[in-house]
Structure formats: structure tokens, C-alpha cells
Enzyme design. Structure first.
Site, short mmCIF file in Angstrom:
data_model
loop_
_atom_site.label_atom_id
_atom_site.label_comp_id
_atom_site.label_asym_id
_atom_site.label_seq_id
_atom_site.Cartn_x
_atom_site.Cartn_y
_atom_site.Cartn_z
N ASP A 133 0.84 -1.19 0.00
CA ASP A 133 0.00 0.00 0.00
C ASP A 133 0.88 1.24 0.00
O ASP A 133 1.74 1.39 0.86
CB ASP A 133 -0.90 -0.03 1.24
CG ASP A 133 -1.96 1.06 1.20
OD1 ASP A 133 -2.32 1.50 0.10
OD2 ASP A 133 -2.43 1.46 2.29
N HIS A 140 -3.74 14.21 -0.33
CA HIS A 140 -4.12 13.36 0.81
C HIS A 140 -3.08 13.44 1.92
O HIS A 140 -3.41 13.67 3.09
CB HIS A 140 -4.29 11.90 0.36
CG HIS A 140 -4.48 10.93 1.49
ND1 HIS A 140 -5.62 10.89 2.27
CD2 HIS A 140 -3.65 9.99 2.00
CE1 HIS A 140 -5.50 9.95 3.19
NE2 HIS A 140 -4.31 9.39 3.06
N GLU A 206 -10.72 4.05 2.12
CA GLU A 206 -9.75 4.82 1.35
C GLU A 206 -9.98 4.54 -0.13
O GLU A 206 -9.96 3.38 -0.55
CB GLU A 206 -8.31 4.46 1.74
CG GLU A 206 -7.95 4.97 3.13
CD GLU A 206 -6.50 4.75 3.53
OE1 GLU A 206 -5.87 3.82 2.97
OE2 GLU A 206 -6.01 5.49 4.39
N GLU A 208 -8.82 4.16 -3.62
CA GLU A 208 -7.52 3.92 -4.26
C GLU A 208 -7.73 3.18 -5.58
O GLU A 208 -8.78 2.60 -5.83
CB GLU A 208 -6.62 3.04 -3.37
CG GLU A 208 -6.37 3.61 -1.98
CD GLU A 208 -5.24 2.94 -1.22
OE1 GLU A 208 -4.34 2.34 -1.87
OE2 GLU A 208 -5.24 3.01 0.02
N ASP A 240 -9.33 0.47 0.52
CA ASP A 240 -8.43 0.04 1.58
C ASP A 240 -9.04 0.46 2.94
O ASP A 240 -8.73 1.51 3.48
CB ASP A 240 -7.06 0.70 1.37
CG ASP A 240 -5.98 0.06 2.21
OD1 ASP A 240 -6.07 -1.16 2.47
OD2 ASP A 240 -5.05 0.77 2.61
N ARG A 244 -8.95 4.05 11.92
CA ARG A 244 -8.13 5.21 12.26
C ARG A 244 -7.69 5.22 13.72
O ARG A 244 -6.57 5.65 14.03
CB ARG A 244 -8.89 6.51 11.96
CG ARG A 244 -9.35 6.66 10.53
CD ARG A 244 -8.18 6.77 9.59
NE ARG A 244 -8.62 6.92 8.20
CZ ARG A 244 -7.84 6.72 7.15
NH1 ARG A 244 -6.58 6.36 7.33
NH2 ARG A 244 -8.31 6.87 5.93
N GLN A 247 -5.01 2.60 14.26
CA GLN A 247 -3.80 3.08 13.59
C GLN A 247 -3.05 4.12 14.43
O GLN A 247 -1.83 4.07 14.56
CB GLN A 247 -4.18 3.69 12.24
CG GLN A 247 -3.00 4.08 11.37
CD GLN A 247 -3.43 4.58 9.98
OE1 GLN A 247 -4.62 4.55 9.65
NE2 GLN A 247 -2.49 5.04 9.20
N LYS A 260 -4.90 -1.82 9.11
CA LYS A 260 -5.07 -1.95 7.66
C LYS A 260 -5.15 -3.40 7.23
O LYS A 260 -5.17 -3.67 6.03
CB LYS A 260 -3.85 -1.32 6.96
CG LYS A 260 -3.59 0.11 7.32
CD LYS A 260 -4.50 1.02 6.56
CE LYS A 260 -4.00 2.44 6.67
NZ LYS A 260 -4.70 3.30 5.73
N THR A 264 -9.28 -5.45 2.46
CA THR A 264 -9.06 -4.58 1.30
C THR A 264 -9.94 -5.15 0.19
O THR A 264 -9.80 -6.32 -0.15
CB THR A 264 -7.57 -4.60 0.87
OG1 THR A 264 -6.77 -4.16 1.97
CG2 THR A 264 -7.33 -3.70 -0.33
N GLU A 371 -10.65 12.77 5.91
CA GLU A 371 -10.51 14.10 5.31
C GLU A 371 -11.87 14.79 5.14
O GLU A 371 -11.99 15.97 5.39
CB GLU A 371 -9.84 13.99 3.94
CG GLU A 371 -8.41 13.51 4.00
CD GLU A 371 -7.93 13.04 2.63
OE1 GLU A 371 -8.13 11.84 2.32
OE2 GLU A 371 -7.39 13.85 1.87
CA CA Z 1 -4.19 2.85 1.95
#
Ligand code: CA
Length: 423
Positions: A133, A140, A206, A208, A240, A244, A247, A260, A264, A371
Site C-alpha cells: 500500500d 491526501h 480509502e 484507491e 483500503d 483510524r 492506527q 489496515k 481490502t 478528510e
Molecule cells: Ca491505503
């Protein structure tokens, strides 16, 4: 013979201009159908899946080795290399053309080889060898940096010099439609004296793109820009999922781990690099100039529009919460692959590289709830009093992506996932 990307090509099956799968696309996937046959390789065309195993058995398609398309993953086909990928796509395009009677006027073969998409079950298209990743959107990385370190230290000193990444988990890469259970983990919210173990409270997505690596590289060897490009088979949409709060407590000093590792999701159709060729663009100006091994001469970004929709359990219709573009990425997929192999790390057929969350300069172009809700401080009103900062149980997330041509689009279909409560 016209090139399979020729905008003038027409298929003998009517394909709507808004379809993701015109004859100019021809993405590969793995499907099974109601007849109970084992999963095998197909190509999306309009509202149908073209069964490549049927074409191979009927001697209409030859990749030099029988049974490649009877496999439950694309790996064996990808291992044959870019010349075979290109030749096969050209042959499939030829078989589907409106002016070619071969398949068009063969009702028995059409019956066997064209499966309505609605009757097909789509599987994970590749056996994922390794999952890496990256973190390659400047917008970002800047947004996240501003939130956690302030405006003056938003980007870490290394960020402008290399594509930052970490080795993720291949074991929990899942197909679109797979339900995802809310992860559990160690949490230590601000103010708490000691950590506790429990369900994630700040669950995020996320947005991606995933690069599917179709050729290996040898341990100890570096890659040039062209070699890296040739190794890329195609692209998928990639969600993904991210915890939070887990993390935030675990990431020092080695980076994300459990936050994470739980899921996915990827879209079922791999759109080939060749089909995306007409939509190549230069990425943003890179300043400072990257070190020589990372310099690129070609346009390695893509003008690829992306959308995220969220539907809470109580909502009838989804609401769009992000609209952005893959072209904004600071580090290209080619640079990511070159950097990945630069130490001597061997790459394998079936490796998956996540681009990193794709955010753009605009407020509506943010590719994560972190975000969008600015770390929970700006709740997002979806519809009729349904408000979100992070994901709640029952929420369904779906991504769409496409490149817009003149009168047709080369699209990716959808990656969808619904959150289940923690156990
Ligand atoms: Ca990611």
C-alpha cells in the site's frame, strides 16, 4: 486490422454509450454461472461476460497452452507476458466486431460463450501474491499531515523524494460484495491513561486504484521505467478499509499494522493497461526533481474519473460523497513499482499495489472520511438527518471509475462493501 482501442470499433452486441464495458475496454475477470461450472476467465462486454474457456475449446482463441482460461485466477494468463496479453485482446476484439461473422453468426457458440452479466457470479480475479500500500497523493498526505502535525510540518521530509509505502496483507484482499466485519483492536483515545481492546470506533474507507503486476522481477535487480511499465497488467478499483483509532495508537514506530490488515476490497474486472493507453496524461510537476532512478520520461498518469457513494442501512438511495480523478497522483504507478524493486525486492505475478488514497485539490475531491469530516470535526449530512463522521454498521460503500472517450467510456464497474457489526 484496426487497433482494439480504435474509437470507431463497434460490437455486434449493442452496448450503451454509458456502459463501462464497450469493445474498446475488454477487461478480464473470473466468473462462474448458474450452470454450476467452476470459476473461469471471462471478459466483460456490455451486459455480458464472454467465456474465454468456451472460445479456447472451440479453437477460436489460442494462447499456446490449453486450459489457461479454465483457471480460477488470471495469474497463469498474466504469466504469459505482455505480447500474449496484447495479441489475445486483439483477437477478442476481432471476434466481437460487428462486421465479423465468426461468433456473430454462430448461434450455438454464442449461446455457450456469452453469459448475461446478471447470471454471472464474479470472483476475486487474481491470486494476490503480495499486497503493498502506497501513500502517493500529495493532497491526501498534506490533508492528513495538517490534521495531525499542523500546516508547517504537513509533509514528512522524505515524502517528496520517494513513493512512501508499506507491505500489507494479501490474505484479506477480497472481492467486491464481500461483507466486512468491523475490526477490533487496541484503542487509546486522547485522554485515556491506558489502552483497551474493543471494536474500532473510527472506521474509514480509502479510495484507491490497485495495480495488478503481471510479470515477475528477479531478486537483486532494479527496474527501468519501461521494464516496470511492461510488468503492469492492469488496474482495479480498491477500497483500503482503515481503522483510524487503532492506527493512531499502533503506528509508532513501524507504521500501520492491524489498522489496515482486516480487509481490502477490489473490483472484479481488471482493466488492462493497454485499454487505458488513450487516457494517459502527465502527472503533476515533481519538485524537487526525483533521483535519477525515479525519473520518468513518459506520461504515466491516467485521466480517470472516480466516485464514492455511501448508503446507510436506512437510506433507499446512495449519496455521492466524493468525486475526484486518478490523474492527481504525485507518484505514478510506474514510479511505485521502480521504487519497490530498487532495493532488490523481487516482484511476483499477482502482486497488488495500492496507489494510496486519491484526493484532489477540491473539498469534494477528498478520498476518505478522515478528510471529508476533517478528523470527525465536520460531520457530513448525507440525507434527511443521516449524519456521518466515520462509518457505522450497515453502511455500504461503493466506488466507480471510468475514462471518458468520445462517445464511449472505459470503465471499471464497481467495488462495493458493507460493514457488519463487530462480533
Ligand atoms: Ca491505503
Amino acid at each position: 486490422m484496426p487497433h482494439p482501442n480504435d474509437p470507431a470499433l463497434r460490437c455486434f452486441i449493442p452496448v450503451d454509450a454509458s456502459s463501462d464495458f464497450p469493445i474498446q475496454n475488454l477487461p478480464y475477470g473470473v466468473f462462474s454461472s448458474k450452470d454450476g461450472l467452476a470459476p473461469r476467465v471471462g471478459v466483460a462486454i456490455g451486459a455480458y461476460v464472454l467465456d474465454l474457456w468456451e472460445l479456447e475449446q472451440d479453437c477460436r482463441l489460442d494462447v499456446g497452452e490449453l486450459g489457461i482460461f479454465a483457471a480460477p485466477t488470471l495469474n497463469a494468463f498474466m504469466a504469459l507476458g505482455p505480447k500474449v496479453w496484447s495479441r489475445t485482446r486483439a483477437r477478442i476484439s476481432q471476434l466481437l466486431r460487428h462486421d465479423n461473422p465468426e461468433l456473430r453468426d454462430n448461434p450455438a457458440l454464442r449461446e455457450r460463450a456469452l453469459v448475461p452479466m446478471a447470471e454471472a457470479r464474479l470472483h476475486l480475479p487474481i491470486a494476490v501474491a503480495g499486497y503493498t500500500d502506497f501513500y502517493s497523493s500529495k493532497e491526501h498526505a498534506t490533508n492528513v499531515g495538517v490534521m495531525f502535525r499542523g500546516k508547517d510540518h504537513a509533509l514528512q521530509p522524505n515524502w517528496l523524494h520517494m513513493p512512501i509505502g508499506y507491505n500489507g496483507r494479501a490474505s484479506t484482499v477480497v472481492a467486491s460484495g464481500t461483507k466486512v466485519r468491523r475490526p477490533r483492536g487496541q484503542l487509546k483515545p486522547p485522554g485515556a491513561e491506558v489502552p483497551s481492546f474493543g471494536p474500532c470506533k473510527r472506521l474509514d474507507f480509502e479510495l484507491e486504484m490497485g495495480v495488478v503486476v503481471g510479470q515477475p522481477s528477479a531478486m537483486g535487480e532494479m527496474l527501468t521505467e519501461t521494464q516496470a511499465e511492461d510488468m503492469i497488467f492492469g488496474f482495479v478499483l480498491l477500497n483500503d478499509w482503515s481503522a483510524r483509532d487503532i492506527q493512531q495508537w499502533e503506528y509508532v514506530p513501524l507504521g500501520p499494522f492491524q489498522a489496515k490488515a482486516f480487509a481490502t476490497s477490489i473490483s472484479p474486472w481488471v482493466v488492462t493497461r493497454e485499454a487505458l493507453q488513450p487516457f494517459r496524461v502527465h502527472g503533476p510537476q515533481q519538485d524537487p526533481t526525483p533521483l535519477p532512478y525515479l525519473r520518468q520520461l513518459q506520461p504515466n498518469n491516467y485521466d480517470l474519473q472516480l466516485e464514492v457513494e455511501l448508503r446507510a442501512a436506512q437510506m433507499q438511495e446512495p449519496v455521492r460523497i466524493c468525486r475526484t480523478n486518478f490523474k492527481y497522483m504525485y507518484w505514478s504507478s510506474v514510479q511505485q513499482l521502480v521504487h519497490h524493486a530498487s532495493s532488490g525486492c523481487a516482484m511476483n505475478v499477482g502482486d497488488l499495489l495500492g496507489s494510496g488514497t486519491i484526493s484532489g485539490p477540491g473539498k469534494h475531491e477528498r478520498g476518505s472520511l478522515l478528510e471529508i469530516s476533517w478528523n470527525g470535526t465536520e460531520p457530513l449530512e448525507l440525507v434527511g438527518g443521516v449524519v456521518r463522521t466515520f462509518l457505522e454498521d450497515g453502511d455500504s460503500l461503493s466506488f466507480h471509475g471510468w475514462c471518458q472517450g468520445e462517445g464511449y467510456r472505459v470503465g471499471f464497474g464497481e467495488v462495493e462493501g458493507t460493514m457488519l457489526p463487530a462480533e
